[in-house]
Design an enzyme around this catalytic site. Structure first.
Site, mmCIF file in Angstrom:
data_model
loop_
_atom_site.group_PDB
_atom_site.id
_atom_site.type_symbol
_atom_site.label_atom_id
_atom_site.label_comp_id
_atom_site.label_asym_id
_atom_site.label_seq_id
_atom_site.Cartn_x
_atom_site.Cartn_y
_atom_site.Cartn_z
ATOM 1 N N ARG A 178 12.433 6.526 -5.469
ATOM 2 C CA ARG A 178 11.996 6.645 -4.057
ATOM 3 C C ARG A 178 13.078 5.971 -3.329
ATOM 4 O O ARG A 178 12.796 5.389 -2.143
ATOM 5 C CB ARG A 178 10.716 5.726 -4.127
ATOM 6 C CG ARG A 178 9.585 6.508 -4.472
ATOM 7 C CD ARG A 178 8.105 5.955 -4.101
ATOM 8 N NE ARG A 178 7.386 5.594 -5.313
ATOM 9 C CZ ARG A 178 7.035 4.666 -5.884
ATOM 10 N NH1 ARG A 178 7.137 3.465 -5.318
ATOM 11 N NH2 ARG A 178 6.433 4.634 -6.968
ATOM 12 N N ARG A 182 22.069 8.939 1.489
ATOM 13 C CA ARG A 182 23.036 9.920 1.927
ATOM 14 C C ARG A 182 24.298 9.471 2.225
ATOM 15 O O ARG A 182 24.733 8.520 2.576
ATOM 16 C CB ARG A 182 22.168 10.648 3.001
ATOM 17 C CG ARG A 182 21.059 10.790 2.522
ATOM 18 C CD ARG A 182 20.325 11.503 3.838
ATOM 19 N NE ARG A 182 18.889 11.857 3.575
ATOM 20 C CZ ARG A 182 17.815 11.638 4.387
ATOM 21 N NH1 ARG A 182 18.063 11.325 5.644
ATOM 22 N NH2 ARG A 182 16.683 11.846 3.758
ATOM 23 N N ARG A 256 -1.960 -1.584 -4.792
ATOM 24 C CA ARG A 256 -1.496 -2.405 -3.798
ATOM 25 C C ARG A 256 -2.234 -1.793 -2.394
ATOM 26 O O ARG A 256 -2.744 -0.852 -2.314
ATOM 27 C CB ARG A 256 -0.040 -1.957 -3.447
ATOM 28 C CG ARG A 256 0.710 -1.992 -4.680
ATOM 29 C CD ARG A 256 1.219 -3.700 -5.130
ATOM 30 N NE ARG A 256 1.723 -4.499 -3.763
ATOM 31 C CZ ARG A 256 1.863 -5.585 -4.114
ATOM 32 N NH1 ARG A 256 1.370 -6.440 -4.829
ATOM 33 N NH2 ARG A 256 2.363 -6.525 -2.946
ATOM 34 N N ARG A 287 7.118 -3.965 7.786
ATOM 35 C CA ARG A 287 7.567 -3.011 8.966
ATOM 36 C C ARG A 287 6.553 -3.133 10.154
ATOM 37 O O ARG A 287 5.586 -4.100 9.905
ATOM 38 C CB ARG A 287 6.843 -1.242 8.554
ATOM 39 C CG ARG A 287 7.392 -0.939 7.159
ATOM 40 C CD ARG A 287 7.349 0.551 6.785
ATOM 41 N NE ARG A 287 5.907 0.843 6.630
ATOM 42 C CZ ARG A 287 5.604 2.130 6.501
ATOM 43 N NH1 ARG A 287 6.495 3.290 6.386
ATOM 44 N NH2 ARG A 287 4.497 2.425 5.924
ATOM 45 N N GLU A 310 2.802 -4.888 9.241
ATOM 46 C CA GLU A 310 2.422 -4.335 8.306
ATOM 47 C C GLU A 310 2.861 -5.330 7.144
ATOM 48 O O GLU A 310 3.953 -5.675 6.855
ATOM 49 C CB GLU A 310 2.901 -2.739 7.840
ATOM 50 C CG GLU A 310 2.574 -2.531 6.441
ATOM 51 C CD GLU A 310 3.126 -1.119 6.074
ATOM 52 O OE1 GLU A 310 3.171 -0.244 6.859
ATOM 53 O OE2 GLU A 310 3.587 -0.870 5.033
ATOM 54 N N TYR A 357 0.499 8.972 -5.897
ATOM 55 C CA TYR A 357 0.897 8.808 -4.480
ATOM 56 C C TYR A 357 1.225 10.201 -4.012
ATOM 57 O O TYR A 357 2.265 10.848 -4.317
ATOM 58 C CB TYR A 357 2.383 8.076 -4.369
ATOM 59 C CG TYR A 357 2.317 8.003 -2.707
ATOM 60 C CD1 TYR A 357 1.820 6.938 -2.116
ATOM 61 C CD2 TYR A 357 3.021 8.872 -2.014
ATOM 62 C CE1 TYR A 357 1.921 6.802 -0.654
ATOM 63 C CE2 TYR A 357 3.114 8.920 -0.786
ATOM 64 C CZ TYR A 357 2.716 7.709 -0.009
ATOM 65 O OH TYR A 357 2.501 7.949 1.474
ATOM 66 N N ASP A 359 1.580 12.799 -0.619
ATOM 67 C CA ASP A 359 1.332 12.987 0.774
ATOM 68 C C ASP A 359 0.321 14.028 1.147
ATOM 69 O O ASP A 359 -0.253 14.514 0.398
ATOM 70 C CB ASP A 359 2.814 13.331 1.140
ATOM 71 C CG ASP A 359 3.996 12.439 1.427
ATOM 72 O OD1 ASP A 359 3.429 11.232 1.561
ATOM 73 O OD2 ASP A 359 5.274 12.511 1.600
HETATM 74 C C1 LIG Z 1 0.288 3.529 4.486
HETATM 75 C C2 LIG Z 1 0.349 4.965 4.164
HETATM 76 C C3 LIG Z 1 1.001 6.001 5.086
HETATM 77 C C4 LIG Z 1 0.977 7.077 4.738
HETATM 78 N N1 LIG Z 1 1.879 7.891 5.341
HETATM 79 C C5 LIG Z 1 1.846 9.406 4.951
HETATM 80 C C6 LIG Z 1 2.762 10.093 5.760
HETATM 81 O O1 LIG Z 1 3.491 9.827 6.825
HETATM 82 N N2 LIG Z 1 2.775 11.332 5.451
HETATM 83 C C7 LIG Z 1 1.843 12.023 4.718
HETATM 84 O O2 LIG Z 1 2.125 13.172 4.275
HETATM 85 N N3 LIG Z 1 1.091 11.069 3.754
HETATM 86 C C8 LIG Z 1 1.234 9.743 3.966
HETATM 87 N N4 LIG Z 1 0.178 9.080 3.166
HETATM 88 C C9 LIG Z 1 -0.552 9.705 2.327
HETATM 89 C C10 LIG Z 1 -2.027 10.059 2.761
HETATM 90 O O3 LIG Z 1 -2.804 9.114 3.418
HETATM 91 C C11 LIG Z 1 -2.566 10.890 1.569
HETATM 92 O O4 LIG Z 1 -2.114 11.861 1.171
HETATM 93 C C12 LIG Z 1 -4.015 11.138 1.998
HETATM 94 O O5 LIG Z 1 -5.026 10.188 2.727
HETATM 95 C C13 LIG Z 1 -5.145 11.457 0.909
HETATM 96 O O6 LIG Z 1 -6.370 12.037 0.996
HETATM 97 P P1 LIG Z 1 -7.342 11.933 0.075
HETATM 98 O O7 LIG Z 1 -8.603 12.438 0.497
HETATM 99 O O8 LIG Z 1 -7.077 11.858 -1.349
HETATM 100 O O9 LIG Z 1 -7.587 10.216 0.147
HETATM 101 P P2 LIG Z 1 -8.243 9.200 1.091
HETATM 102 O O10 LIG Z 1 -7.729 9.732 2.626
HETATM 103 O O11 LIG Z 1 -7.886 7.778 0.669
HETATM 104 O O12 LIG Z 1 -9.699 9.614 1.171
HETATM 105 C C14 LIG Z 1 -10.752 9.189 0.087
HETATM 106 C C15 LIG Z 1 -11.882 8.832 0.943
HETATM 107 O O13 LIG Z 1 -12.800 8.697 -0.114
HETATM 108 C C16 LIG Z 1 -13.788 7.599 0.356
HETATM 109 N N5 LIG Z 1 -14.433 6.938 -0.977
HETATM 110 C C17 LIG Z 1 -13.726 6.237 -1.970
HETATM 111 N N6 LIG Z 1 -14.638 5.828 -2.785
HETATM 112 C C18 LIG Z 1 -15.867 6.077 -2.474
HETATM 113 C C19 LIG Z 1 -17.338 5.794 -2.796
HETATM 114 N N7 LIG Z 1 -17.637 5.242 -4.020
HETATM 115 N N8 LIG Z 1 -18.349 6.465 -2.283
HETATM 116 C C20 LIG Z 1 -17.996 7.295 -0.889
HETATM 117 N N9 LIG Z 1 -16.650 7.395 -0.467
HETATM 118 C C21 LIG Z 1 -15.686 6.812 -1.110
HETATM 119 C C22 LIG Z 1 -12.794 6.500 1.014
HETATM 120 O O14 LIG Z 1 -13.500 5.919 1.836
HETATM 121 C C23 LIG Z 1 -11.935 7.486 1.661
HETATM 122 O O15 LIG Z 1 -12.233 7.790 2.873
HETATM 123 C C24 LIG Z 1 0.229 7.621 3.715
HETATM 124 C C25 LIG Z 1 -0.693 6.907 2.815
HETATM 125 C C26 LIG Z 1 -0.823 5.460 3.273
HETATM 126 C C27 LIG Z 1 -1.542 4.707 2.306
#
Ligand SMILES: Cc1cc2nc3c(=O)[nH]c(=O)nc-3n(C[C@H](O)[C@H](O)[C@H](O)COP(=O)(O)OP(=O)(O)OC[C@H]3O[C@@H](n4cnc5c(N)ncnc54)[C@H](O)[C@@H]3O)c2cc1C
Length: 377
Positions: A178, A182, A256, A287, A310, A357, A359
């Site tokens: 990660r 460049r 984390r 950040r 952050e 992780y 995106d």
């Molecule tokens: C700080 C940060 C910055 C990021 N920046 C980028 C970026 O710039 N570009 C990019 O492409 N990606 C980015 N990402 C990644 C992006 O957030 C994820 O790819 C995306 O949110 C994943 O979607 P998901 O549905 O898997 O998870 P999530 O968005 O986490 O959704 C999971 C959901 O499940 C729910 N849940 C969990 N357990 C339960 C339960 N027991 N009962 C009911 N509900 C539950 C949670 O409340 C949550 O709403 C970033 C991530 C973080 C943490």
């Protein structure tokens, strides 16, 4: 909400769950219940307007949409238009601002040189030759072998310590993947074919994904409060924490999390960019986000701006953000994933479910692929 004759239950209204819900509702024309324990849809991509300034911000940290995958790009464009934002990251070190990832501009400003791209390798080789590392054993040694000690100590060491609260010497080499670096002046953070910010924010995408008579939404409902009532015939698509689904029977996965501290500033522009890293260990945050810069097309107030500091910390099980992808945790996650395969009518996925992780584009791609499996069930 009738759980008895429920065919599809989706846990989590982030991208993973919401894309699958949309596909089941639209393509299969079947009913689906989607639940989330939070009080909003969108998962970690949720965005909203700040009530005081009107600035649109991402509640869980700046999210830049980027992809080179045509299928994902075509899919997401049915639900939003994107603006022309291109992501760039800067880093403040000892009161001077540098480009990130480390590029030729960073190196030349840091050493006060004017190296040409073809001179960078020899210059760094002479820096690296001052070290006595033959085979790198950990993150610190790998980073030093890549960029030399001075750049490592300025831009990587303190930042990494703040991010992981561990000595870089005690972190695995694998994290170095990660650390993009460049030898030219390219300062784009991503190399993806398409990138931008949804014109009206992320939450509008989720409203459109879930706006279907076949989809029922229930917020502030934890899956574990209804798990016992789900019949064996219901197909459960679960995007919560992998270990929690199995009641942590093999042990807990480490995560984390982040804290964001919001500040309103009485100036038009506080830092001139959306994301500024702070490399020094003495500065407690990693950040500062200034979301005004994500929407250059909007006419925001010139009197104020909002910023979010952050802070990184271990997760206490409430708000996991990033998996700790060391060997121990990877092996534990693999064990849980094997367990998941044994359960009929269970699909686990997404960032929390895969302990990966991802995106956004990777999450959407994975959800579209999982939908193909669901069609066969
Ligand atoms: C700080 C940060 C910055 C990021 N920046 C980028 C970026 O710039 N570009 C990019 O492409 N990606 C980015 N990402 C990644 C992006 O957030 C994820 O790819 C995306 O949110 C994943 O979607 P998901 O549905 O898997 O998870 P999530 O968005 O986490 O959704 C999971 C959901 O499940 C729910 N849940 C969990 N357990 C339960 C339960 N027991 N009962 C009911 N509900 C539950 C949670 O409340 C949550 O709403 C970033 C991530 C973080 C943490």
């Amino acid at each position: 909400m009738n759980l008895n004759d429920l065919k599809y239950l989706i846990v989590g209204a982030g991208f993973f769950g919401s894309v699958i819900a949309e596909r089941i509702a639209n393509e299969l024309n079947r009913k689906v219940l989607i639940i989330d324990k939070r009080n909003h849809i969108g998962g970690n991509c949720y965005s909203e307007n700040d009530s005081d300034t009107g600035i649109h911000y991402h509640k869980y940290g700046t999210h830049i949409f980027h992809t080179s995958n045509q299928k994902v790009w075509d899919y997401i464009n049915q639900f939003t238009e994107f603006n022309s934002y291109r992501h760039q990251v800067l880093s403040t070190y000892k009161n001077k601002v540098y480009q990130m990832p480390i590029n030729l501009k960073t190196i030349n400003s840091f050493y006060n040189l004017n190296l040409k791209p073809f001179e960078v390798n020899d210059f760094l080789k002479s820096e690296i030759s001052k070290e006595k590392i033959s085979e790198p054993k950990n993150f610190e040694e790998s980073a030093i072998l890549l960029i030399g000690r001075p750049l490592y100590e300025a831009f990587i060491k303190g930042y990494t310590k703040k991010q992981w609260q561990k000595e870089p010497k005690n972190l695995p080499k694998s994290i170095l993947k990660r650390l993009p670096f460049r030898k030219n002046y390219n300062d784009s953070y991503y190399f993806s074919k398409w990138q931008g910010i949804p014109l009206n924010g992320y939450t509008e995408i989720f409203n459109k994904l879930l706006n279907n008579k076949n989809i029922e939404q229930k917020l502030e409902l934890d899956f574990f409060d209804i798990k016992d009532k789900i019949t064996k015939e219901t197909i459960v698509i679960y995007s919560g924490q992998l270990d929690k689904y199995f009641d942590y029977k093999f042990g807990k996965l480490e995560w984390r999390t982040l804290d964001f501290v919001k500040k309103t500033m009485q100036v038009d522009d506080n830092q001139g960019t959306a994301v500024m890293n702070f490399a020094e260990e003495e500065i407690p945050y990693t950040r500062i986000h200034e979301p005004k810069h994500l929407h250059p097309e909007k006419n925001y107030t010139k009197e104020k701006t909002i910023v979010f500091e952050e802070y990184s910390k271990p997760d206490d099980g409430n708000e996991p953000y990033y998996p700790v992808n060391d060997e121990k945790n990877k092996q534990l996650a693999a064990k849980y994933k094997e367990e998941a395969k044994k359960e009929k009518n269970l699909i686990i996925g997404g960032r929390l479910g895969h302990y990966s992780y991802y995106d956004m584009h990777q999450t959407i791609e994975s959800a579209l692929n999982v939908f193909e499996q669901i069609k066969k069930l």
